[in-house]
Design a protein around this motif. Structure first.
Motif, short mmCIF file in Angstrom:
data_model
loop_
_atom_site.label_atom_id
_atom_site.label_comp_id
_atom_site.label_asym_id
_atom_site.label_seq_id
_atom_site.Cartn_x
_atom_site.Cartn_y
_atom_site.Cartn_z
N GLU A 27 0.82 -1.21 0.00
CA GLU A 27 0.00 0.00 0.00
C GLU A 27 0.86 1.26 0.00
N ASP A 29 3.85 1.62 -1.38
CA ASP A 29 4.35 1.78 -2.74
C ASP A 29 3.24 2.25 -3.69
N LEU A 30 2.06 1.69 -3.56
CA LEU A 30 0.94 2.07 -4.40
C LEU A 30 0.53 3.53 -4.15
N THR A 31 0.50 3.93 -2.90
CA THR A 31 0.14 5.30 -2.54
C THR A 31 1.13 6.29 -3.12
N VAL A 32 2.41 6.03 -2.95
CA VAL A 32 3.44 6.94 -3.44
C VAL A 32 3.43 6.96 -4.97
N SER A 33 3.25 5.83 -5.60
CA SER A 33 3.17 5.78 -7.06
C SER A 33 1.98 6.58 -7.58
N THR A 34 0.85 6.48 -6.89
CA THR A 34 -0.34 7.24 -7.27
C THR A 34 -0.09 8.74 -7.10
N VAL A 36 2.80 10.33 -7.25
CA VAL A 36 3.70 10.75 -8.33
C VAL A 36 2.94 10.87 -9.64
N TYR A 37 2.07 9.92 -9.94
CA TYR A 37 1.26 9.96 -11.16
C TYR A 37 0.39 11.22 -11.19
N GLN A 40 2.41 14.24 -11.94
CA GLN A 40 2.77 14.25 -13.36
C GLN A 40 1.62 14.70 -14.24
N ARG A 64 9.41 6.72 2.39
CA ARG A 64 9.40 6.46 0.94
C ARG A 64 9.43 7.77 0.16
N ILE A 68 12.15 10.61 -3.18
CA ILE A 68 11.70 11.27 -4.41
C ILE A 68 12.20 12.71 -4.38
#
Length: 80
Positions: A27, A29-34, A36-37, A40, A64, A68
């Protein structure tokens, strides 16, 4: 479907004062990826809120986000 990590001792205390709190690395990793998306796609950091019920999870997200560069996220453990 992704289980929580084993209980982990974190710097902050959980609401029961035990120092044990739940963390789910998937979760995080998913939260941070979301996040960042969304950045962007043109969203501003000030327009995004991440809520988590566990201080351990908040601590893991903070750690995490430190990896970045250029991110100036404001993270807190209290309602503002």
């Amino acid at each position: 479907r992704e289980p929580e990590d084993a209980y982990s001792l974190v710097a902050q205390r959980d609401e029961d004062g035990s120092g044990n709190s739940k963390i789910n690395s998937f979760e995080v990793d998913l939260t941070v990826s979301t996040l960042v998306y969304l950045l962007q796609q043109g969203y501003k950091e000030s327009d995004i809120v991440i809520l988590t019920p566990y201080l351990g999870q908040l601590h893991a997200i903070r750690e995490r986000l430190k990896t970045i560069s250029g991110l100036k996220a404001k993270l807190g453990d209290l309602d503002e």
